[in-house]
Design a protein around this motif. Structure first.
Motif, PDB file in Angstrom:
ATOM      1  N   ILE A 123       0.988  -1.290  -0.025  1.00 23.38           N
ATOM      2  CA  ILE A 123       0.142   0.018   0.066  1.00 23.38           C
ATOM      3  C   ILE A 123       0.847   1.251   0.159  1.00 23.38           C
ATOM      4  O   ILE A 123       0.389   2.463  -0.245  1.00 23.38           O
ATOM      5  CB  ILE A 123      -0.932   0.115   1.371  1.00 23.38           C
ATOM      6  N   ALA A 124       2.215   1.032   0.352  1.00 27.45           N
ATOM      7  CA  ALA A 124       2.849   2.436   0.149  1.00 27.45           C
ATOM      8  C   ALA A 124       3.415   2.872  -1.201  1.00 27.45           C
ATOM      9  O   ALA A 124       3.402   4.042  -1.291  1.00 27.45           O
ATOM     10  CB  ALA A 124       4.497   2.017   1.092  1.00 27.45           C
ATOM     11  N   VAL A 125       3.005   2.091  -2.028  1.00 29.40           N
ATOM     12  CA  VAL A 125       3.390   2.449  -3.510  1.00 29.40           C
ATOM     13  C   VAL A 125       1.970   2.338  -4.251  1.00 29.40           C
ATOM     14  O   VAL A 125       1.766   2.076  -5.342  1.00 29.40           O
ATOM     15  CB  VAL A 125       4.082   1.652  -4.105  1.00 29.40           C
ATOM     16  N   ASP A 126       1.017   2.597  -3.436  1.00 22.96           N
ATOM     17  CA  ASP A 126      -0.623   2.974  -4.057  1.00 22.96           C
ATOM     18  C   ASP A 126      -1.103   1.443  -4.547  1.00 22.96           C
ATOM     19  O   ASP A 126      -1.952   1.456  -5.514  1.00 22.96           O
ATOM     20  CB  ASP A 126      -0.708   3.776  -5.240  1.00 22.96           C
ATOM     21  N   CYS A 127      -0.587   0.411  -4.103  1.00 18.58           N
ATOM     22  CA  CYS A 127      -1.114  -1.177  -4.298  1.00 18.58           C
ATOM     23  C   CYS A 127      -2.286  -1.271  -3.462  1.00 18.58           C
ATOM     24  O   CYS A 127      -2.157  -0.636  -2.352  1.00 18.58           O
ATOM     25  CB  CYS A 127      -0.160  -2.051  -4.578  1.00 18.58           C
ATOM     26  N   LEU A 128      -3.304  -2.015  -3.839  1.00 20.57           N
ATOM     27  CA  LEU A 128      -4.053  -2.668  -3.002  1.00 20.57           C
ATOM     28  C   LEU A 128      -3.810  -3.480  -1.696  1.00 20.57           C
ATOM     29  O   LEU A 128      -2.941  -4.333  -1.963  1.00 20.57           O
ATOM     30  CB  LEU A 128      -5.458  -3.155  -3.602  1.00 20.57           C
ATOM     31  N   GLY A 129      -4.497  -3.220  -0.608  1.00 20.27           N
ATOM     32  CA  GLY A 129      -4.310  -3.888   0.647  1.00 20.27           C
ATOM     33  C   GLY A 129      -5.483  -4.483   0.842  1.00 20.27           C
ATOM     34  O   GLY A 129      -6.405  -4.707   0.200  1.00 20.27           O
ATOM     35  N   ILE A 130      -5.342  -5.395   2.183  1.00 19.82           N
ATOM     36  CA  ILE A 130      -6.471  -6.141   2.495  1.00 19.82           C
ATOM     37  C   ILE A 130      -6.749  -5.509   3.736  1.00 19.82           C
ATOM     38  O   ILE A 130      -5.959  -5.091   4.775  1.00 19.82           O
ATOM     39  CB  ILE A 130      -6.153  -7.609   2.537  1.00 19.82           C
TER      40      ILE A 130
END
Length: 228
Positions: A172-179
């Motif tokens: 999520i630090a590089v704007d990827c989706l997390g859960i």
């Protein structure tokens, strides 16, 4: 074939014959040619054959062939007797009539059964059993994790924490989706286990401790096994 001549004198005809002037009668000679009956032909020399086919009253055929030359006897054919068939007597069983009863029964589970039967016979229908009340519940399929973070800035529900997706190559630090997970600590120096059956302990991506790089006492987070 030779002919034989026969001479016959008829004295009785004298009176009927005309008289001459002297009153004497004429004696008349009558000559008749008689053809004698031919001698019988032998069976072996006969070249004429007649075949007779007859049918008796029972539609049975009979007859045969025989030589039919003059002088040979004509055979007679006797019709064969009709076959006699004796039928076995049919057994007749007389059953006493009975009153018919029709029953439409319902068991305690509401299942219908029954039918019609003779009143002098016992009830021939068996009550069906009730279905078992214990039915296996289908195992719920675990739903996938709720997504969070990313360029859209998706938020988790209250009480949940957004962490990096263990199956994603970026965080999520590089704007990827997390859960989104309900935070529950596991692992660490004490080796805390997850409370929920089926959960596994993964490394907490929020700290700098990496169990793959010598961090044996790193703390983790509990997630469903299918999410890891």
């Amino acid at each position: 074939m030779k002919s034989v001549f026969l001479t016959v004198s008829f004295a009785a005809l004298v009176a009927a014959l005309p008289q001459d002037g002297y009153g004497y009668g004429y004696v008349t000679r009558v000559t008749t040619r008689v053809t004698p009956t031919p001698r019988p032909t032998t069976t072996s020399s006969c070249t004429i054959t007649i075949c007779a086919d007859y049918i008796n009253s029972c539609s049975m055929g009979y007859g045969g062939c025989y030589p039919a030359c003059p002088g040979l006897p004509t055979p007679t054919f006797t019709p064969p007797p009709c076959p006699t068939t004796t039928k076995k007597p049919t057994k007749t069983t007389s059953k006493k009539p009975c009153q018919t009863i029709c029953v439409d029964a319902v068991n305690e589970c509401g299942i219908k059964y029954g039918g019609c039967y003779c009143s002098e016979e016992p009830f021939p229908y068996t009550k069906p059993p009730c279905p078992s009340k214990t039915t296996a519940k289908p195992t719920p399929t675990p739903a996938g994790p709720r997504k969070c973070g990313g360029l859209q800035g998706l938020q988790c529900k209250k009480g949940e924490t957004c962490i990096d997706d263990p199956k994603s190559p970026c965080g999520i630090a590089v704007d990827c989706l997390g859960i989104c997970i309900v935070e529950q600590f596991c692992g660490g120096f004490a080796g805390f286990a997850c409370k929920n059956k089926g959960d596994v302990c993964i490394d907490d991506p929020r700290d700098d401790c990496d169990p793959k790089k010598g961090g044996a006492d790193c703390g983790g987070l509990c997630v469903p096994k299918s999410w890891a």
